[in-house]
Structures are given as C-alpha cells and as structure tokens.
Scaffold this active site. Structure first.
Site, PDB file in Angstrom:
ATOM      1  N   PHE A  88       0.450   5.235  -4.125  1.00 43.81           N
ATOM      2  CA  PHE A  88       0.415   6.658  -3.832  1.00 43.81           C
ATOM      3  C   PHE A  88       0.850   7.403  -5.098  1.00 43.81           C
ATOM      4  CE2 PHE A  88       1.805  10.669  -1.990  1.00 43.81           C
ATOM      5  CZ  PHE A  88       0.798  10.904  -1.073  1.00 43.81           C
ATOM      6  N   SER A 115      -2.654  -0.891  -3.085  1.00 45.91           N
ATOM      7  CA  SER A 115      -3.605   0.123  -2.642  1.00 45.91           C
ATOM      8  C   SER A 115      -2.921   1.481  -2.588  1.00 45.91           C
ATOM      9  CB  SER A 115      -4.170  -0.267  -1.274  1.00 45.91           C
ATOM     10  OG  SER A 115      -5.242   0.564  -0.898  1.00 45.91           O
ATOM     11  N   ILE A 153       0.841  -1.193   0.000  1.00 46.25           N
ATOM     12  CA  ILE A 153       0.000   0.000   0.000  1.00 46.25           C
ATOM     13  C   ILE A 153       0.881   1.249   0.000  1.00 46.25           C
ATOM     14  CG2 ILE A 153      -0.182  -0.138   2.536  1.00 46.25           C
ATOM     15  CD1 ILE A 153      -3.039   1.052   2.261  1.00 46.25           C
ATOM     16  N   CYS A 154       0.355   2.321  -0.583  1.00 49.41           N
ATOM     17  CA  CYS A 154       0.977   3.647  -0.565  1.00 49.41           C
ATOM     18  C   CYS A 154       2.258   3.671  -1.398  1.00 49.41           C
ATOM     19  CB  CYS A 154       1.201   4.085   0.881  1.00 49.41           C
ATOM     20  SG  CYS A 154       1.627   5.820   1.103  1.00 49.41           S
ATOM     21  N   ALA A 155       3.398   3.910  -0.787  1.00 54.24           N
ATOM     22  CA  ALA A 155       4.672   3.926  -1.506  1.00 54.24           C
ATOM     23  C   ALA A 155       5.259   2.530  -1.677  1.00 54.24           C
ATOM     24  CB  ALA A 155       5.676   4.815  -0.767  1.00 54.24           C
TER      25      ALA A 155
END
Length: 192
Positions: free
Chosen positions: A122, A149, A101-103
C-alpha cells in the site's frame, strides 16, 4: 496438498483476508486461519471473523506458506507479535513462501524477509524500509519465495498468484474460470 497459514489480527483488512482464504480453499489448498489472541477478530470495516484456531495451536504444524492480510491496525499487531516474526524468518530461511498484502509487507520488512528484495505494498507502507527495492506501481510482485501485493483491489490477483505458486497455473486458471472472471482481467504480475 499444500498448506497455508493465515494469521488474523484485530483490525485486519477483511476483503484481503477473506479473498485469500476463499480462493485458496477453492483450489483445494489446506488453509488454516489463526487468531493472534484466540478471540474472534474485529476487522477494519466492522466484520467479525472467526478463525479456525488460535495462533499458538496453529504453530504446532508446518506450512508451505504464510499469508499476512493487511489493514493498518492488523499489520501493526502482526508486526508486534514475536511468534509471527519468528515464523516468517523460519519460512524464509527454509525458502518456503511468505506473502503479504497492503500494509502487511511492512511486517515482512520488519522480520528481515524483504532485505535485498523487490516488493510492493500500500502506498507509503514501505517508505521507511531500507534494503527493499520498491515496485510501487505493480499489483503483485514475486521475488523468489516472497510475494507482495498492493491492497484490497489487488487481492484477487494476489490470491490467484499464490494458487499458481503452490499448485500450478492450471489450478489458478480453473479457480478463476469458475468465478466467471476472464483471465484477461488479471493484472500484470511482476517477477523479480
């Protein structure tokens, strides 16, 4: 019982890490948290997280899934850790789940797990990752055994989707209902 490893690196995004750990444990999934350096983890917003074990010890067993929390610094450290990269390739080769998720989807890309797959992250995290079909506007993307995500705001949807993949939709619904979160609030999940 499904088993999940969540490696925790210094500088990880605490909201993402804790949300995933908490919801998966609520579902009865065996979640092991492991610090890369064996020390308490200073997360990106100053929260100290104490892992269950050190990564070297955690790697003595097998897992159905590995989940990487984001945070720019945490993702950088995960991506630089050859133990993490080796584990990601091992799970991908055996068609077990890798999730980020994210980075942290950038870590999956660096390990070669996202080659030829759809993913989200992200904004900007996967811009220089060739071979990835970016689904930037999607909160959660599932492409085979790879789940990605966007960031802290999608962490609950991400965790619920992970529960669904491991233990079925009914278990995810049970966890979500116990949280007093109506299912209609769940964000759209893109299936490749």
């Amino acid at each position: 019982m499904s088993s999940v490893l969540v490696p925790l690196a210094q500088g990880c995004e605490e909201l993402e890490a804790v949300t995933v750990i908490d919801l998966l444990r609520r579902a009865g999934i065996d979640v092991v948290t492991a610090s890369l350096d064996g020390e308490p983890v200073q997360a990106s917003r100053g929260v100290t997280l104490v892992a269950d074990t050190a990564l070297d010890e955690a790697l003595d067993r097998d897992y159905d899934m590995v989940v990487l929390p984001g945070g720019a610094e945490g993702a950088r450290r995960l991506g630089e850790d050859e133990r993490v990269n080796t584990l990601l390739r091992k799970l991908a080769d055996s068609e077990r789940f890798t999730a980020a998720i994210c980075a942290a989807p950038k870590v999956l890309a660096g390990a070669g797990v996202l080659e030829g797959r759809q993913a989200t992250a992200f904004p900007g995290a996967l811009d220089d990752s060739p071979g990835v079909e970016l689904r930037g506007g999607e909160p959660v993307v599932v492409d085979g055994s790879v789940v990605t995500s966007r960031g802290p705001g999608t962490a609950m949807d991400f965790a619920l989707r992970l529960i669904e993949l491991l233990d079925g939709e009914q278990k995810a619904v049970e966890v979500e209902q116990a949280l007093q979160r109506p299912a209609e609030h769940r964000q759209y999940v893109h299936e490749a």
